[in-house]
Design a protein around this motif. Structure first.
Motif, short mmCIF file in Angstrom:
data_model
loop_
_atom_site.label_atom_id
_atom_site.label_comp_id
_atom_site.label_asym_id
_atom_site.label_seq_id
_atom_site.Cartn_x
_atom_site.Cartn_y
_atom_site.Cartn_z
N PRO A 105 0.78 -1.19 -0.07
CA PRO A 105 0.07 0.04 -0.34
C PRO A 105 0.72 1.33 0.19
N VAL A 106 0.26 2.16 -0.73
CA VAL A 106 1.12 3.59 -0.77
C VAL A 106 0.02 4.50 -0.56
N MET A 107 0.21 5.36 0.55
CA MET A 107 -0.92 6.05 0.91
C MET A 107 -0.68 7.51 0.91
N GLY A 108 -1.63 8.51 0.75
CA GLY A 108 -1.48 9.87 0.93
C GLY A 108 -2.54 10.62 1.76
N PRO A 109 -2.22 11.42 2.55
CA PRO A 109 -3.14 12.06 3.51
C PRO A 109 -4.34 12.67 2.92
N ALA A 110 -4.26 13.23 1.64
CA ALA A 110 -5.57 13.88 1.06
C ALA A 110 -6.86 12.94 1.02
#
Lengths: 229, 229, 229, 229, 229, 229
Positions: free
Chosen positions: B92-97
């Motif tokens: 998993p690669v996650m971003g805050p938005a």
């Protein structure tokens, strides 16, 4: 009017080929100058490869603006770097996906984008959502075009055949009434496809994304309008 | 569980500060390792600066995966590089938005994102459209936070005041029922803001985007689910 | 962390079975307690039967809160009573439809829900509209699963076969890139389905709704966030 | 034509009052019979209270059908039980929220619902989303009506004043061109409000939800059309 | 109640036929008067032909209002002139497309419109967008009805057969749960189609647009509600 | 390239004035010919008046095509007759509302249309819905321009003042980032408004609808693309 076309490739032959194509279709008072990238991935197969070219593209847009260009086209169907460059540029920066989807919306109640490979569906869905045109884009058929093989041969018959089948499916099953092509710079293929569709009873617009982008860029310069970021 | 947090900065102090923050809130069985970038623009003021960091971010995600991480967080409110890295990563690669807008949708019928500067409105509108959550995001108030001044002082009173005013406007005029903050890593500010809103009669969730992202990443690892690109 | 799972059934065996399933997948520091209903319709075939259980569910959520639970899961794919209980509860109240559709949106650009019977399409359409995720849910294939027969046997081969066919249709015809299952609590079936899809060239996430709900509940407790009604 | 109106209250006076109101406005060939509930919460302040009445409402719809009614109205602005009862009923089951939002969409390009208390905004947003009419509902002003005080007095001046102010705000700030009232059964208030809006230059439709529902029910019986669930 | 039906044709036979049809289904206290146009194109095949009739239609609506009608129906599936006439008329002006799509939305979660010729798809898409009901209209199957041949014969078997096939496709492939017919005034065909669908396991509403419009007009007169333009 | 502009008026002076305006901005190789209508209502205040001109407009488009024009512009902000004429014309038929809303969408994430009178809001809402660009159009401020008074004087100061105020409201309260004007043919007013907005810190595009339409028409002729109906 001076328009710079950035082609995200390091291959000089490709750049020359694009220069000739654009020259053929621009207005007589438009000067086209086409540039490639100093450094780019060997093949552009996905956003990840594309991302690696971004700094070089930004550099080229800055240069284009410094050299007094009236508009810049980033000639890549992913609209790579378009939003980023609009932040600093005070001349129009145009990409083929946005321009061609707007033309398709203007020309029909529902359009299809004929993709080259299956992964393109993800890609075009995301772009159509970003432009808020996703409800107009009713079909994303995939032509499964062996693009390298076709570019190497001089014959676009196979390409036209594959796109014809994908287009018919989009028209008959999904109600598409305009076709945006997922590749560009092949005017013979476009007119051949449009002719075959017409012969089958579907006289609908077939849009070559980069040519459409060039015309949209000429328009914006004429109107003296620049994007807001 | 091993989670790598990529902070798009070259400043070691900032990286250390983020490491401590994440350490405080992660689960006891989660190991956090935070890295900065070797090369990044001095200030990240817009997508254009961000774009220049992309190759370095891609490099770091590849490295994280090679080193056996279970998930990666790219800790930048623009979700910089998230889509690009999902193409090659099988973790998993996650971003805050994306994470925070999904939490806000889950926790309320309508949410607001409190931006730091006016340009953020363009930015968040584009992201909300990409996630197809734009109809849930009913308000984009701007707190006009002098972010540098606040980061340098130890006092978050001014920050909380500005965000409180922006939040009240979003709640009363636009019907927001959850607040996503446009900055992160300040747990005292978050709880102070939530408290003040509650005192004013609005007991609503206030979401710190990066903390939410960490929890979402832990979840996905637990569930053994990876993004499809 | 203490999480109460309400299973809308009067059958003790079913409750025990659910308890074991949840126990297997929760975090080591999470205590699961599963309860059934004192009074419920014999079979839950539609919203009408479900409606009859509502007072009993509300009663159980109140009890869970009084007993100091940190979160409640109402383990029914219709998200039965979730909105109603959020009005009085000051702990997270979670349902599998909302949680799993949000995970699916986070993990893909477009998802499908594989329904058990044809009527489920009406059902999931209404839920997806309520969550404003209807544009992400591109396909509602029906697996026509003889659910009772399958629950009685120990063999999930038939179930996996039916879901595999429904999933392939959703992927190839409608562009789905993630699968939400319309049933839950069968980890072997999930991993078997995911494996078969991968073997067919579709390496996409397959989401078990109740497991996803458990993880989302753990997250919200970690983040100290409660729904706004 | 025989129409049963279910009023979710245990108070006989209220039921009698509703019976008289409906009698006044139904067609000469329509027989109205109004029933209350044997068991209901003392006050219906939220979905949670409403939920407790559901089994009793289901029971009443079954009874109405068994007694040969041609249609049933569940007279509660939350459309309580409407979807659930449509599953087993083979006569039209109607609720005021759905009927009035459809009339408002038919009569204007954009409408407002004037709520009684602030929480109504959450409520109506969810309903408008369920009916997919959320883009037509441009405003949810709250009149902050002390509904008990008003029901007890015989004077609706204060009610009209509050609704007038809320309506003007919806019209002038949000572009509403039709008003749906969040309460019902007060024909004098409706015509008084409509008159005052007209005097202010806004000759727009003001919709009393339950009267509109009665007319829609009569229509469906005339057309011999029944809902699909 | 006096309702004027404007039939956009110059043929007296057609007008008489419509008068009889409407007379059969209106309420006993409703007086129907049907008028044709003095001047209209021979065939109404597209919007262009329709446009030529607009001045004559406007004239007829003005006349209807002057003669004290309570409502006007413009009996053409394109809702020709409805918006234009609402601007000056202070009585309800109704068209079959708008009325029938609203009934279909009220009666089901998703509906189809069965078109007569392929071009109707463009037509109905535009109308559904104008009414903001495009997300409810999930299918636009085309029955390819030789409408002239059918009108001349007394037998509607062929018509029902073609519509049955188109409806089945819409139900099974696209999830339609209500059918709006693209032609009107053939009650036998409607009940025959509904019966055949029911025999195939699909007990769903089939809506005759002009009858639905008549009932909606009667409703609006009862409620004393007029459109806002 | 030969482009015919149809001005829906009977006044020769107005037609001559439009001819001069278009001549000034078209490309050097474009020939503009402007025609008025033989018969039109004295004032065009609403769709109803407009409707009366439709047969005359259709006639003029047919004539333009017969005379070998390459494209036709119907110069009326309601896009009067555009869809109708596209059905028979095999050259582009363009209207200012559609063209300008597409430019605005291309140039910004959110735009406003500054209306002349309050009724314009209804009008533009319907058009934006028809083009499926309603989510991009975030504001419909009304400038309340005394258009006759302004057209008679030579001074556009008052016009610019009113539009400036309306634009500022749209930008600051609703987040508009591009302005489409609801009137046309006043290049001095456009540049003056754009300048004043820039001086106030809002350097955003201001779009004159008819000039934009001319450029779009030139584009389509260049690309040899014709609308599908």
């Amino acid at each position: 009017m001076k328009i710079r076309v950035i082609v995200p490739t390091t291959e000089d032959d490709h750049v020359t080929w694009e220069q000739e194509k654009f020259q053929e279709i621009c207005r007589s008072d438009t000067q086209i100058s086409t540039v490639g990238l100093q450094c780019a991935p060997d093949t552009v197969e996905n956003d990840f490869d594309i991302a690696l070219s971004l700094p070089s593209i930004i550099d080229n847009v800055k240069k284009a603006q410094a050299e007094g260009m009236d508009a810049v086209i980033i000639d890549c169907m992913s609209d790579l770097g378009v939003n980023e460059c609009r932040q600093f540029a005070d001349i129009p920066v145009m990409g083929p996906a946005e321009a061609s989807m707007h033309y398709a919306s203007l020309l029909s109640h529902s359009f299809a984008i004929v993709g080259v490979i299956a992964k393109d569906r993800v890609f075009y869905t995301r772009l159509a959502r970003r432009f808020e045109l996703v409800d107009r884009c009713v079909s994303l058929p995939v032509a499964d075009v062996p693009i390298m093989e076709i570019l190497e041969s001089d014959d676009c018959t196979k390409l036209v055949n594959l796109c014809y089948e994908a287009s018919i499916k989009a028209i008959e099953e999904d109600g598409a009434a305009a076709i945006v092509l997922g590749f560009a710079g092949m005017p013979d293929a476009v007119s051949s496809l449009q002719g075959r569709l017409k012969d089958s009873g579907y006289d609908i617009p077939v849009i070559d994304p980069t040519y459409a982008t060039l015309k949209m860029a000429e328009c914006l310069v004429d109107l003296d309008l620049v994007h807001y970021y």
